[in-house]
Write an enzyme that holds these catalytic residues in place. Structure first.
Site, short mmCIF file in Angstrom:
data_model
loop_
_atom_site.label_atom_id
_atom_site.label_comp_id
_atom_site.label_asym_id
_atom_site.label_seq_id
_atom_site.Cartn_x
_atom_site.Cartn_y
_atom_site.Cartn_z
N LYS A 163 0.86 -1.15 -0.07
CA LYS A 163 -0.11 -0.16 0.04
C LYS A 163 0.84 1.26 0.09
O LYS A 163 0.66 2.13 -0.81
CB LYS A 163 -1.03 0.07 1.18
N ARG B 201 2.19 6.05 -3.11
CA ARG B 201 3.21 7.01 -3.34
C ARG B 201 3.48 6.88 -4.78
O ARG B 201 3.58 7.87 -5.62
CB ARG B 201 4.53 6.62 -2.63
N HIS C 27 -2.86 6.67 14.94
CA HIS C 27 -3.04 5.75 13.61
C HIS C 27 -4.59 5.83 13.74
O HIS C 27 -5.38 6.38 14.22
CB HIS C 27 -2.38 4.60 13.85
N SER D 15 8.91 6.37 12.25
CA SER D 15 8.70 5.72 10.98
C SER D 15 9.68 6.37 9.93
O SER D 15 9.34 6.49 8.74
CB SER D 15 7.22 5.84 10.44
N GLU E 299 3.89 0.27 12.52
CA GLU E 299 2.91 -0.32 12.50
C GLU E 299 2.91 -1.95 12.54
O GLU E 299 2.02 -2.66 12.45
CB GLU E 299 2.78 -0.25 10.86
N SER F 82 4.11 12.11 13.03
CA SER F 82 3.86 11.49 11.69
C SER F 82 4.85 11.66 10.61
O SER F 82 5.13 12.83 10.18
CB SER F 82 2.46 11.45 11.09
N LYS G 69 -8.80 -2.89 4.05
CA LYS G 69 -7.96 -1.50 3.87
C LYS G 69 -6.66 -1.73 3.08
O LYS G 69 -6.35 -0.76 2.25
CB LYS G 69 -7.56 -1.09 5.34
#
EC number: 2.5.1.19
Length: 432
Positions: free
Chosen positions: A31, A36, A349, A203, A322, A174, A419
């Protein structure tokens, strides 16, 4: 095994393994890479093809968002073709549905500012609680006209171009705040010069993924690794070269499958694991051995073999937040204590994952303590019960891992896994 019920039902009985699982799985595309790639194709200087694109709710929302901005996205086949409308085009629609997709909510507004017209953004009810104000403030500083905020809904009033330049922000909530600006930055008049001030950016592998993909499109990017300047990213103005790209398997979605091998003392092969990748899910090759599992990267893919005894671990997951739900599920099954640290940002999240994990694992008997930035888990006997997912696909992943070895786990809304992995429940049920 216990045969699973219809995954569309409200509560889904998680299949229980009768012994060590021996299985192979081929995952859908990433994903993170797909969205992106679609966005960069939308700002490129010609048509692009995104091969083996993930077809899921998040990626369909990204495709729909680009169409709303006037771009032509043909997603009928496995390979999606994007024909950009060009900067200054009028939006085809006046609204973008973000659903529960953070990449749509954060990556699309900087591109919407290049359109000539107003575009509203909204999403599912929970999305109105996810952080976006920092990015909106940064866009205003770069010359974008916005109405509303600091959460959904808001409106981007596109003027056909964006001045760009230097902006200082706190991206500790984030890394997507930085990625969003970089992905659009080359199309701004002065490019972008993004400086982070605050606690460490989480991240980072996802941010490194953004930088790598921009360079593949011919964009001039300076990042801390190349410039030696910590917490600063610069994108020079210029064309984004059109590029046909093949999407790798989603390595974060590999987590529950590899955890299944670790939890049952079995063997699971995830096919087509890349030898080199920017995906943070690749960190599973380091994490699972800390719990006693074996990992081997072969010509077929990544093979994980489970240990005789699953042990706990003390690990900082800041860069791979994640993965926390599945790692926490394994820790609840381990024979020694665990500490998961560095993931305060996952409270923002799809749900507050720290509180949700503490609540739901605790409801199954786990001895778990919620920390500001993570979880502590100690060995305890687990039992069946209802595991709520809070419309969060990663929570469903945690539930099925526990349910594979603990009879009687009922997963609320397992369909939320669509999702990023449509058909997940059927694939999971068919493994053993």
């Amino acid at each position: 095994m216990v045969h699973a019920a219809d995954p569309s039902a409200a509560d889904w009985p998680a299949p229980v393994a009768e012994g060590p699982v021996d299985a192979a799985v081929r995952l859908p595309g990433s994903k993170s890479l797909t969205n992106r790639a679609l966005l960069l194709a939308g700002v490129a200087d010609g048509p692009s093809v995104v091969r083996r694109a993930l077809r899921s709710r998040d990626t369909e929302l990204m495709a729909a968002a680009l169409r709303a901005l006037g771009h032509d996205v043909d997603s009928a086949g496995d390979d999606w073709v994007v024909r950009p409308a060009g900067a200054g085009a009028a939006p085809a629609r006046d609204a973008v549905d973000c659903g529960l997709a953070g990449t749509v909510m954060r990556f699309v507004p900087p591109v919407a500012a290049l359109a000539s017209g107003r575009v509203g953004f909204d999403g599912d009810p929970h999305m109105r609680t996810r952080p976006i104000g920092t990015l909106l403030d940064a866009l205003r500083d770069l010359g974008v006209a916005l109405e509303g905020g600091p959460t959904l809904p808001f409106v981007v009033a596109g003027r056909g171009s964006v001045p760009g330049g230097r902006v200082v922000l706190d991206a500790s909530a984030s890394s997507q705040f930085v990625s969003a600006l970089l992905l659009a930055g080359a199309t701004y008049d002065a490019g972008v010069d993004v400086v982070h001030e605050g606690p460490p950016v989480p991240s980072l592998p996802h941010l490194e993924m953004t930088v790598a993909m921009l360079r593949e499109h011919g964009v001039d990017v300076a990042d801390p690794a190349t410039s030696g300047e910590p917490d600063r990213w610069r994108v020079a103005p210029g064309p984004v070269r059109a590029l046909d790209r093949a999407i790798e398997p989603d390595l974060s979605n590999a987590a529950p499958f590899l955890a299944l091998a670790a939890a049952t003392g079995g063997r699971v092969l995830v096919r087509d694991w890349p030898r080199t990748t920017t995906q943070p899910g690749d960190r599973l090759r380091e994490i699972l051995p800390l719990m006693g599992a074996g990992c081997e990267l072969t010509d077929e893919g990544l093979v994980v073999t489970g240990p005789d005894e699953l042990v706990g671990l003390d690990v900082d997951l800041r860069d791979v937040g994640e993965l926390t739900p599945v790692v926490a599920a394994l820790c609840a099954l381990a024979s020694s204590p665990s500490v998961l640290r560095g993931v305060a940002h996952i409270r923002g999240h799809e749900t507050d994952r720290i509180t949700a994990l503490a609540t739901e694992l605790g409801g199954l008997g786990a001895d778990v303590t919620e920390r500001e930035d993570g979880l502590e888990l100690r060995p305890a006997p687990l039992h069946g019960g209802r595991f709520r997912t809070y419309a969060d696909h990663r929570m469903a992943h945690a539930a099925v891992v526990v349910g594979a070895v603990v009879p009687g786990v009922e997963v609320e809304d397992v369909a939320t896994t669509a999702k990023t992995f449509p058909g997940f429940a059927d694939v999971w049920s068919g493994l053993w």
